[in-house]
Design an enzyme around this catalytic site. Sequence first.
Site, PDB file in Angstrom:
ATOM      1  N   HIS A 196       0.797  -1.205   0.050  1.00 44.86           N
ATOM      2  CA  HIS A 196      -0.005  -0.138   0.022  1.00 44.86           C
ATOM      3  C   HIS A 196       0.807   1.137   0.039  1.00 44.86           C
ATOM      4  O   HIS A 196       1.325   1.663   1.090  1.00 44.86           O
ATOM      5  CB  HIS A 196      -1.038  -0.031   1.250  1.00 44.86           C
ATOM      6  CG  HIS A 196      -1.921   1.123   1.445  1.00 44.86           C
ATOM      7  ND1 HIS A 196      -2.094   1.946   2.516  1.00 44.86           N
ATOM      8  CD2 HIS A 196      -2.382   1.835   0.133  1.00 44.86           C
ATOM      9  CE1 HIS A 196      -2.902   2.652   2.295  1.00 44.86           C
ATOM     10  NE2 HIS A 196      -2.942   3.045   1.088  1.00 44.86           N
TER      11      HIS A 196
ATOM     12  N   ASN B 210      -4.918   3.466   8.095  1.00 44.25           N
ATOM     13  CA  ASN B 210      -6.189   3.530   8.043  1.00 44.25           C
ATOM     14  C   ASN B 210      -6.916   2.895   8.881  1.00 44.25           C
ATOM     15  O   ASN B 210      -8.063   3.474   9.527  1.00 44.25           O
ATOM     16  CB  ASN B 210      -6.771   3.308   6.526  1.00 44.25           C
ATOM     17  CG  ASN B 210      -6.275   4.137   5.539  1.00 44.25           C
ATOM     18  OD1 ASN B 210      -6.180   5.308   5.491  1.00 44.25           O
ATOM     19  ND2 ASN B 210      -6.382   3.623   4.233  1.00 44.25           N
TER      20      ASN B 210
END
Length: 335
Positions: free
Chosen positions: A182, A232
Site C-alpha cells: 500500500h 487507515n
Amino acid sequence: MIISSSLVRRVAASLLPQRTRSHSSASTVGTPFDKLGVIGLGLMGHGIVQVAATASSSSSSSSSSNVHSEVIAYESNASYLDGGRDRILSSVERLVSRGKLTSNDAESLLSKITYTTDRDALDDADLIIEAIVEDVELKNDLFKDLGSRCKSSAIFASNTSSLCVTNMAIASGRPDKFVGIHFFNPVQLMRLVEVVRTEYTDPTVFEDVMGWVGHIGKVGVSCRDTPGFIVNRLLVPNLMQAMSLVERGDASIGDVDLSMQLGAGHPMGPLHLADYIGLDTCSFIVEGWVKDFPNDASFYVPAILKQKVERNELGRKTGKGFYHWDGDKRGDPVE
C-alpha cells in the site's frame, strides 16, 4: 483510500515516525526483481511506475546496480494508458525544470518504461503490482487471470488500502507469493509503504518485497492482513469519532478540529482531513468494514456522514462537506 495533497503529507509527517528498517536498506541488499509490472495507470499506478523507473536510473538509484531493467506499465484501455503516460511525462518535466532531476536521468528513467495494453507483456514479470479501482470482484478476476498466465516464480501484490488481501491471494492461485503493498498518494513524495502479509505469504517473498521497497527509496512497515492495515485502521475510526462528536452536539466542527491541532499537534483537524479525502471515500471504506466485521464496535457509519453523502456534500470535491470549499481553499464550517 487516497490520502492526498501537501496538507495530508504534513499529517503523515507529524504522525509517522521517520525511521528505517535494516531489512529495507537498499545499500547492501540486492533486489530479485529484474522486471516490474504495474497494472493501472491512474492516480496511484502512474506514481508507482515513475518511482520504480526513477530508482532504476543509474545515478538516482540508491543501490550499486539498477533496480529494474524494465518497468511494464499496463492498462487495458488505451486512453487511460495515454493519460498515465502524460502524467509521468509532466511530472518528470517538472522535476527537470526545478533542477531536481538531470536531463540524463530523466531520459534514463523514461527509457525503462514500456507502455502497453497487451497483458501478455506481463507474463515474464518478476513482481506485478495491481493499482486498479477498489472493486474486489475486478481484482479477484484480474489475479485469477494473472495466476494462470504468469511465470510460476512471479510475485503478485495489490495496492489496495481497504480490501482483504487474503481473498485476492487465494484468487491468484499462488497465495504464498502474494502481498499487499500500500503506497500513499502522491506516491512520488510520500515515504511510507505498508507491506501486508497474509497467513499464506512465504517469509522469503515478504522479505524480498520489503527489500524492494527500500531499493526504490521508500520506508516499509510490516503489517498482517487486518482491516485498514496500520494507517487507515487508526485514522478512519478517528474520523468517525470526530463526526459523532458533532452529530451529538458535544462540540462544534471548528472546536473539534482546533482541539486536535493544538492539543494533539496535528497539522489539520479530523473533519478538515475527512473533507479533503472525500466523505464518499470515507463512507465507502467504513461501510465495507461494517459489512465484513459487524461485531467490531470501532467500525460504524455516523448518521451525519450518511446524510452528507446522500446530499452530495462530499467535502472539497463538491465545495461543501463539514466546511465550505473554494477549490482547495477551505472556508467556514457548515452550520
